[in-house]
Design an enzyme around this catalytic site. Structure first.
Site, PDB file in Angstrom:
ATOM      1  N   ASP A 112      15.702  30.959  35.334  1.00 17.04           N
ATOM      2  CA  ASP A 112      15.946  30.534  33.956  1.00 17.04           C
ATOM      3  C   ASP A 112      15.257  31.397  32.909  1.00 17.04           C
ATOM      4  O   ASP A 112      15.704  31.486  31.791  1.00 17.04           O
ATOM      5  CB  ASP A 112      15.570  29.053  33.774  1.00 17.04           C
ATOM      6  CG  ASP A 112      14.226  28.722  34.394  1.00 17.04           C
ATOM      7  OD1 ASP A 112      13.443  29.657  34.628  1.00 17.04           O
ATOM      8  OD2 ASP A 112      13.963  27.538  34.645  1.00 17.04           O
ATOM      9  N   ASP A 132      13.184  36.396  35.136  1.00 13.75           N
ATOM     10  CA  ASP A 132      14.016  36.151  36.314  1.00 13.75           C
ATOM     11  C   ASP A 132      15.221  37.088  36.346  1.00 13.75           C
ATOM     12  O   ASP A 132      15.880  37.223  37.380  1.00 13.75           O
ATOM     13  CB  ASP A 132      14.537  34.707  36.326  1.00 13.75           C
ATOM     14  CG  ASP A 132      13.423  33.704  36.584  1.00 13.75           C
ATOM     15  OD1 ASP A 132      12.452  34.083  37.263  1.00 13.75           O
ATOM     16  OD2 ASP A 132      13.528  32.562  36.108  1.00 13.75           O
ATOM     17  N   ASP A 143      14.916  27.242  42.386  1.00 14.60           N
ATOM     18  CA  ASP A 143      13.736  26.756  41.683  1.00 14.60           C
ATOM     19  C   ASP A 143      13.547  25.303  42.052  1.00 14.60           C
ATOM     20  O   ASP A 143      14.488  24.642  42.480  1.00 14.60           O
ATOM     21  CB  ASP A 143      13.988  26.766  40.160  1.00 14.60           C
ATOM     22  CG  ASP A 143      13.849  28.145  39.586  1.00 14.60           C
ATOM     23  OD1 ASP A 143      13.161  28.959  40.199  1.00 14.60           O
ATOM     24  OD2 ASP A 143      14.433  28.384  38.520  1.00 14.60           O
TER      25      ASP A 143
END
Ligand code: ATP
Length: 888
Positions: A624, A628, A325
């Site tokens: 997170d 996901d 990310d």
């Protein structure tokens, strides 16, 4: 208590709490004393006696027990009791090692805190779930694990996954209405039960039961899962050991038969067969692998990576691609609004961090806070769930940094969100969601209902009809101009959010579908500086042959700008929309080439992982949110964020970062490589002992010689060297340059041809050295006990010297630094003391049939040991040179 059958208001009355304010601290403390902490009593997965017994029912141990019984039956009491003693010591060591490894893993898993949001003393705050008491008001958001049994009194699109309690895998939609008393547990949709998870929406509930009183707590044993210590490697080792057991069993039977045919005594042959089995089977290997992995886990924890699944320790070192990310992992997630764009003008926002100091300027002059600029700031402050605090002399935030930055910007203009919220109370909301990419809140305005919206430009601009102009009128919208402004800010690496407002019919629910015909208020651009540590970590990954890919929900231009700043290949980027248009083959090709993926929806991460894995990559993927979780499970190593991640993501992940920092991933990969290195070193070191011993026995039988080492002596060697010499290898520090090697392929055998050759060589040297010296002693007229003592000492000495060699598989031991692993020296010292005791201490002489030897004997032993070490060192050098030539 049938909480589901009561109206929420009645439940609150019975629990003696006002849900707008929550409990007072004093009341909560009193209830905590009465009900105890909110913790479910854990039950050991296996009782201690069973774990100990499991140590005994292993093939080799069974062989030993049989041997002990037979020798006892033949009246050889000393042998028999030593064998049983060894069985016992072995089981104790195994039990202890296993318990320690399990305990360490479980403690680490617990160290990842599970914070919950509660309302107490009239304010929302975060606290540890253990402190919840009946009557507490818990606020739930997507991704939360429900911390206690709750009677819901408010919900917004709340869906939970109750499968762990009911087995039902479909998300359950929740409501707050009272139900029939006889409603089944699985159908009580106004309750949320401890241990289940929120998959979507938000809600609030009253705690009605905590700890063992919860439904989950009553199903004892449900949560008592001990960490699984099996990994691909330990399984391989166990199979290898079993396979070896059969092979050696066959060989032992054969030697027994050959011996008998030659007219040897049956007892001697039986002991020879036992010696072969005991010596040649590397029984300590699986345990040593587990211990080495556990040490790796501890080292990784020190570097802020908590391993939740042991196999990840092995796989980490083989990682070829890290998908990360952006926000918070590669950047600091410390947002500061830099610019507000309203009515076609850019306004610069001064100041740093979360302190609301600084002002808003236009063309260098303080700007008037009015019109669209003011509306932008108001929208940002109201469509917001974060809060700002001033404590211990600094400004701290709760909630999403993106939203906190908007509060700060509003305060810089003198707009306090609490005053605004009192003026325009919120009546409904659509929470932010990475899939939706915007958030909306409905308020009771001066002239009717009003809705404020903020989020990604691509999602909101199509819903806007007009734009608010300076004179308060709504004028036609020039979408091109808005996009151009957003693009210009994004190109500077700013995260850009669009702000809009619309009308809202009070009393109706707020839905995403109805959000249309909005009025654009403006844009905000905020910086989120890249993490300095990430830049170095990415460089290290690249030199270690690991590709780093940024997968972000942010705008493509922002993503590329940040990618460029941190040293990623920002040349090409793909957006979520482009990804959706690719078929699997095209995606696989693109996934390999492109390093920046923007506006990716969480669901698309799963496709990306699969595409990369299809290309043979070993993928580490961060995440997170709730959405996901599938990608985290699919990745070879799923990595969750410890600070900002949801409970659902943490549970799906194999590893949790306690600081959310990309650099910790790189550190974990480095440790993973180090652990693997140490495992291979241990295996390379230990196998020759087993094979050497096996060869000695087989040779003795084939040539009709007396056994140079007895079964008991073999037991002695194996037990002492494995612990004192082998284990220190697990503490070897990481070798220099480990991150300049390419990743190890997962399908590569543990030992390559060079190491197999080295193991064979050392085994043969042990055979020649021990047998040779044994025969030489017998020739010189020494007693059998003396000759055997010399042979045992040759074995141990060669292993001691070979240990230095194995501290690195490629480099010479002096280049490592003699004292870089003090465990080795401690082990060597202890081993030496034990050998002297075995040789000179009468009780051990009696038990192990050894005898004191003189200094000339020692000279010969040392000479044999040095000669063997010299040959081994030459082989290593020769191999290293050949390899260097090959790579040129
Ligand atoms: P990463 O996946 O790298 O962590 P991210 O945090 O930028 O990326 P998301 O949180 O999914 O990704 O955000 C996607 C987009 O949604 C952002 O670019 C922004 O436009 C918008 N957004 C982010 N946070 C909020 C919020 N709290 N309210 C409204 N919109 C938001």
């Amino acid at each position: 208590m049938n909480w589901h059958a009561e109206a929420a208001e009645d439940a609150a009355r019975r629990l003696d709490v006002d849900w707008h304010a929550g409990l007072s601290d004093a009341d909560a403390a009193e209830r905590l004393a009465r009900h105890g902490p909110n913790r479910i009593t854990e039950q050991a997965a296996r009782p201690a006696w069973k774990r100990f017994a499991d140590q005994l029912v292993q093939p080799l141990v069974l062989v030993l027990i049989a041997a002990g019984i037979v020798t006892g039956g033949l009246g050889e009491w000393v042998d028999s009791s030593v064998i049983f003693g060894v069985v016992l010591v072995n089981a104790v060591i195994g039990y202890w090692q296993e318990a320690k490894a399990e305990g360490a893993l479980a403690a680490l898993a617990r160290s990842v805190a599970t914070p919950v949001t509660v309302r107490r003393e009239g304010v929302k705050r975060q606290m540890d779930a253990g402190g919840l008491v009946p009557g507490d008001v818990v606020v739930l958001a997507a991704g939360d694990r429900i911390p206690a049994d709750l009677r819901l009194f408010h919900q917004r699109e709340l869906h939970t996954d109750d499968s762990m309690l009911t087995g039902e895998s479909q998300p359950v939609a929740k409501h707050v209405d009272a139900l029939q008393p006889d409603t089944l547990l699985a159908e009580r949709a106004n309750m949320a039960y401890a241990g289940t998870t929120v998959v979507a929406g938000q809600g609030s509930g009253l705690v009605v039961a905590t700890g063992d009183a919860t439904e989950t707590g009553r199903i004892a044993g449900l949560i008592a899962a001990a960490p699984d210590l099996a990994t691909p490697l330990t399984r391989k080792m166990a199979t290898f050991s079993n396979w070896l057991l059969w092979a050696i069993g066959g060989l032992a039977a054969l030697t027994f038969a050959v011996g008998l045919a030659r007219g040897e005594a049956a007892f001697d042959m039986f002991m020879a067969a036992v010696a072969l089995a005991v010596g040649a089977i590397p029984e300590g290997l699986p345990a040593a692998v587990t211990v080495t992995l556990a040490i790796g886990v501890a080292r990784m924890a020190k570097r802020r990576a908590i391993i939740r699944r042991l196999p990840a320790v092995e796989t980490l070192g083989s990682t070829t691609v890290i998908c990360s990310d952006k926000t918070g992992t590669l950047t600091e997630n410390a947002m500061t609004v830099r610019v507000v764009w309203a009515d076609g003008e850019g306004y610069a926002v001064g100041g740093h961090g979360y302190a609301p100091d600084g002002d808003i300027r236009h063309d260098e002059l303080p700007a008037e806070i009015a019109g669209p600029l003011r509306e932008c700031l108001v929208a940002g402050a109201l469509c917001n769930d974060a809060s700002l605090r001033h404590e211990h002399g600094r400004w701290a935030i709760t909630g999403d940094p993106t939203e906190a930055a908007l509060l700060v910007a509003a305060r810089k203009a003198g707009l306090d969100e609490r005053t605004l919220a009192a003026l325009h109370p919120r009546c409904d909301e659509l929470p932010f969601d990475s899939g939706r990419q915007f958030m909306a809140t409905a308020h009771d305005g001066e002239s009717g209902g009003i809705v404020y919206v903020k989020g990604a430009l691509e999602r909101l601009l199509p819903r806007c009809r007009g734009r608010l102009a300076g004179n308060g009128q709504i004028v036609p919208l020039d979408a091109g101009a808005v996009e151009a402004a957003a693009e210009a800010y994004a190109a500077q690496g700013l995260r850009v959010l669009l702000l809009a407002r619309g009308v809202f019919a009070l009393g109706t629910p707020l839905t995403a579908e109805a959000l249309d015909g909005l009025t654009l208020l403006g844009l905000v651009g905020m910086i989120d500086p890249p993490r300095k540590a990430a830049v170095a970590a990415i460089r290290n990954c690249h030199s270690a042959g690991i590709r780093v890919k940024m997968i972000t929900g942010d705008h493509v231009v922002t993503a590329r700008a940040i990618a460029g700043q941190i040293g990623l290949n920002a040349g090409r980027a793909l957006t979520g929309r482009e990804l959706a248009g690719l078929d699997d083959a095209a995606l696989a090709a693109a996934a390999a080439d492109v390093d920046v993926f923007a506006r990716v929806e969480p669901e698309q991460k799963l496709r990306l992982v699969r595409a990369l894995q299809g290309q043979g990559e070993v993928v580490a993927m961060t995440g997170d949110g709730v959405n996901d979780a599938p990608a985290l499970k699919q990745a070879d190593i799923g990595i969750a964020m410890g600070l900002s991640g949801t409970e659902v993501a943490k549970e799906a992940a194999a590893m949790v970062l306690t600081d959310d920092n990309f650099a910790s991933i790189e550190a974990a990969v480095e440790e993973g490589r180090g652990v693997w290195d140490n495992l291979v070193k241990f295996i390379t070191w230990t196998l020759p002992t087993n094979f050497g011993e096996g060869l000695v026995i087989v040779a003795a039988i084939l040539f009709g010689a007396t056994l140079p080492i007895t079964p008991l002596q073999i037991l002695w060697i194996n037990m002492t060297t494995a612990v004192l010499l082998g284990l220190p290898l697990a503490f070897e520090p990481i070798e220099r340059g480990i991150m300049r090697r390419p990743p190890r392929r997962l399908d590569m055998p543990v030992l390559d041809a060079d190491l197999i050759r080295r193991i064979a060589l050392v085994s043969l040297l042990l055979l020649a050295g021990a047998f040779g010296l044994f025969l030489h002693h017998l020739d010189a007229g020494r007693t059998l006990a003396e000759a055997r003592t010399a042979a045992v000492n040759v074995f141990v000495l060669v292993e001691m010297l070979y240990l230095f060699n194995c501290r690195s598989l490629t480099r010479s031991f002096w280049s490592l630094g003699l004292f870089s692993n003090l465990w080795v020296w401690g082990g060597l010292g202890a081993m030496l003391a034990l050998q002297l005791a075995l040789t000179y201490w009468p009780p051990l002489n009696a038990a192990f049939q050894t005898a004191p030897i003189g200094w000339t004997d020692w000279l010969q032993i040392v000479a044999v040991g040095w000669a063997a070490s010299l040959v081994i060192a030459l082989e290593k050098r020769w191999t290293a040179r050949r390899r260097a030539r090959e790579t040129l």
